[in-house]
Design a protein around this motif. Structure first.
Motif, mmCIF file in Angstrom:
data_model
loop_
_atom_site.group_PDB
_atom_site.id
_atom_site.type_symbol
_atom_site.label_atom_id
_atom_site.label_comp_id
_atom_site.label_asym_id
_atom_site.label_seq_id
_atom_site.Cartn_x
_atom_site.Cartn_y
_atom_site.Cartn_z
ATOM 1 N N GLY A 151 0.813 -1.206 0.000
ATOM 2 C CA GLY A 151 0.000 0.000 0.000
ATOM 3 C C GLY A 151 0.846 1.255 0.000
ATOM 4 O O GLY A 151 2.052 1.221 -0.254
ATOM 5 N N THR A 152 0.213 2.385 0.302
ATOM 6 C CA THR A 152 0.906 3.681 0.373
ATOM 7 C C THR A 152 0.955 4.131 1.826
ATOM 8 O O THR A 152 -0.088 4.286 2.472
ATOM 9 N N LEU A 153 2.172 4.322 2.336
ATOM 10 C CA LEU A 153 2.391 4.682 3.740
ATOM 11 C C LEU A 153 2.674 6.177 3.843
ATOM 12 O O LEU A 153 3.539 6.703 3.147
ATOM 13 N N THR A 154 1.936 6.855 4.715
ATOM 14 C CA THR A 154 2.177 8.267 5.007
ATOM 15 C C THR A 154 2.685 8.385 6.439
ATOM 16 O O THR A 154 2.043 7.880 7.364
ATOM 17 N N GLN A 155 3.831 9.041 6.614
ATOM 18 C CA GLN A 155 4.401 9.280 7.934
ATOM 19 C C GLN A 155 4.586 10.785 8.123
ATOM 20 O O GLN A 155 5.000 11.479 7.197
ATOM 21 N N VAL A 156 4.278 11.270 9.324
ATOM 22 C CA VAL A 156 4.353 12.703 9.608
ATOM 23 C C VAL A 156 5.347 12.928 10.737
ATOM 24 O O VAL A 156 5.198 12.370 11.824
ATOM 25 N N LYS A 157 6.354 13.747 10.465
ATOM 26 C CA LYS A 157 7.357 14.048 11.482
ATOM 27 C C LYS A 157 6.987 15.305 12.261
ATOM 28 O O LYS A 157 7.218 15.388 13.464
ATOM 29 N N GLN A 158 6.436 16.316 11.560
ATOM 30 C CA GLN A 158 6.002 17.548 12.237
ATOM 31 C C GLN A 158 4.693 18.001 11.626
ATOM 32 O O GLN A 158 4.437 17.792 10.444
#
Length: 427
Positions: free
Chosen positions: A394-401
């Motif tokens: 799938g498509t992974l979204t990660q948020v650092k800030q």
């Protein structure tokens, strides 16, 4: 005024919800003292009471003398140093003074760099023009365009070096080889820092470092925002990262320039990538290879004549923009991938398949109407730093800030992903 007793600070003005350092809605107090002692780095952490390598000894203790107040804290930094921190401020005066008494509590001499650094929140916003005053006492920081007020550091104890720009670059340089005496007036997420050298600090010896923060203050005499290398007569003034180009055109063009490393572009109908040199206006539909560098991208917003800036790296993407009154600049992952396996292969076939690239990604930093689109979801920016990765599952979204709004294409739903979290839109 808030102090965590371990070197982190936050300041609020009456009637203003946001802090003057990193937005307190996200909870950190990202300003204060950092130390580099030999190979050991003792950073600030983005939150109270989360600072590794530091131990509270006492405080913070408040002393109230009418309009003038002070906070005193004592803490250790690593095994060799004890810091006595005295913060003094006066109600109605837009500055905060800090004295760091740094004492060597070990049995041998030590040398270190001490830094006063911050992720600024200029005028309730991450953005603000980098500014410097080269006349004594020097100033370095950000300036709010609407009011002209400045946020940053005014020299008391002489600095060894200074830097203003993207906050990650400021903190990263301090952690590595030191600040680089530059101003980046194009940075969309202001950070600022100054550093001091304490060489051959003897056992039992204490040296004081005085720091003054100007916060929502009138600009000191001689304050300028550099527009060319050294063009304002200020040592170390750096050119802005975005060169002068015609403004981007809604639905037609964007402006790009090299922020770092090497960037390659492919403009239809050409099928060949060429290296980007300097700044360039390119049409929508162009593809950018930012696997070996970072690219600045300036596009239009919903407001006539207004532009927005973000930068992207570690991926290949195609540039688009939605139509309508609220245009969104869209970066679609475009790196060619091998087909994902349907079943486990055996022997030589498995080895060959494993070597083929089956994921692609793109980092983005900045604020504005930007969206990163993968195969199974898209991520629309609400914050400052995010990563989208296409994988076999799938498509992974990660948020650092900050935060981003993810649209899951298969499930037809929106998911808000906040800092430190991730979301996988499954195939």
């Amino acid at each position: 005024m808030i102090a965590d007793g371990l070197g982190a600070l936050q300041v609020r003005q009456d009637g203003v919800a946001a802090g003057l350092f990193y937005n307190p809605d996200e909870n950190p107090a990202h300003a204060g003292l950092e130390i580099k002692e030999g190979a050991s780095y003792f950073p600030l952490e983005a939150g109270f009471d989360q600072t590794p390598g530091r131990t509270r000894v006492s405080g913070p203790v408040l002393a109230d003398q009418g309009a003038t107040k002070s906070l005193t804290s004592v803490y250790t930094v690593g095994p060799n140093l004890r810091v006595t921190e005295l913060i003094t401020y006066t109600n109605g005066v837009p500055q905060v003074n800090v004295r760091y008494g740094i004492e060597n509590v070990s049995l041998t001499p030590t040398s270190l760099r001490a830094g006063a650094l911050a992720d600024l929140y200029v005028g309730s916003n991450d953005s603000g023009n980098g500014a410097i005053a080269g006349v004594s006492p020097r100033f370095v920081g950000g300036r709010e365009e609407r009011t002209g007020f400045v946020y940053g550091l005014q020299e008391v104890t002489p600095w060894r070096a200074f830097q203003e720009g993207d906050y990650e670059a400021v903190f990263g340089n301090f952690a590595a080889n030191g600040l680089d005496n530059t101003i980046d007036s194009a940075a969309p997420d202001n950070g600022v820092g100054v550093e001091f050298a304490l060489d051959a600090l003897q056992p039992g010896e204490r040296r004081d470092v005085d720091v003054r923060w100007l916060l929502a203050a009138p600009a000191p005499p001689g304050t300028v925002s550099p527009t060319a290398p050294g063009g304002n007569g200020n040592p170390g003034a750096a050119a802005p990262l975005i060169e002068q180009l015609p403004p981007p055109v809604k639905g037609k063009t964007v402006n790009v320039s090299v922020r770092k490393g090497r960037i390659f572009i492919k403009i239809p109908p050409s099928k060949k990538f060429v290296e980007l040199k300097g700044a360039m206006q390119i049409p929508l539909g162009a593809t950018i290879d930012a696997t070996k560098g970072r690219v600045n991208l300036v596009s239009t917003t919903a407001k006539p004549g207004e532009t927005q800036l973000a930068w992207f790296y570690d991926g290949i993407f195609k540039i688009g923009q939605t139509s309508g009154a609220q245009p969104i600049t869209d970066l679609t992952l475009a790196e060619t991938l091998a087909k994902c396996p349907k079943a486990k292969a055996k022997g030589k076939k498995a080895t060959a398949a494993a070597k083929k690239k089956k994921s692609r990604k793109l980092w983005g930093e900045g604020k504005g109407a930007f969206r990163t689109t993968g195969k199974y979801s898209s991520a629309t920016v609400r914050g400052t730093k995010w990563l989208v990765t296409d994988r076999c599952d799938g498509t992974l979204t990660q948020v650092k800030q900050g935060s981003v709004l993810v649209r899951d294409f298969k499930r037809k739903r929106n998911v808000l992903v906040k800092a430190g979290k991730k979301y996988l839109a499954r195939r």
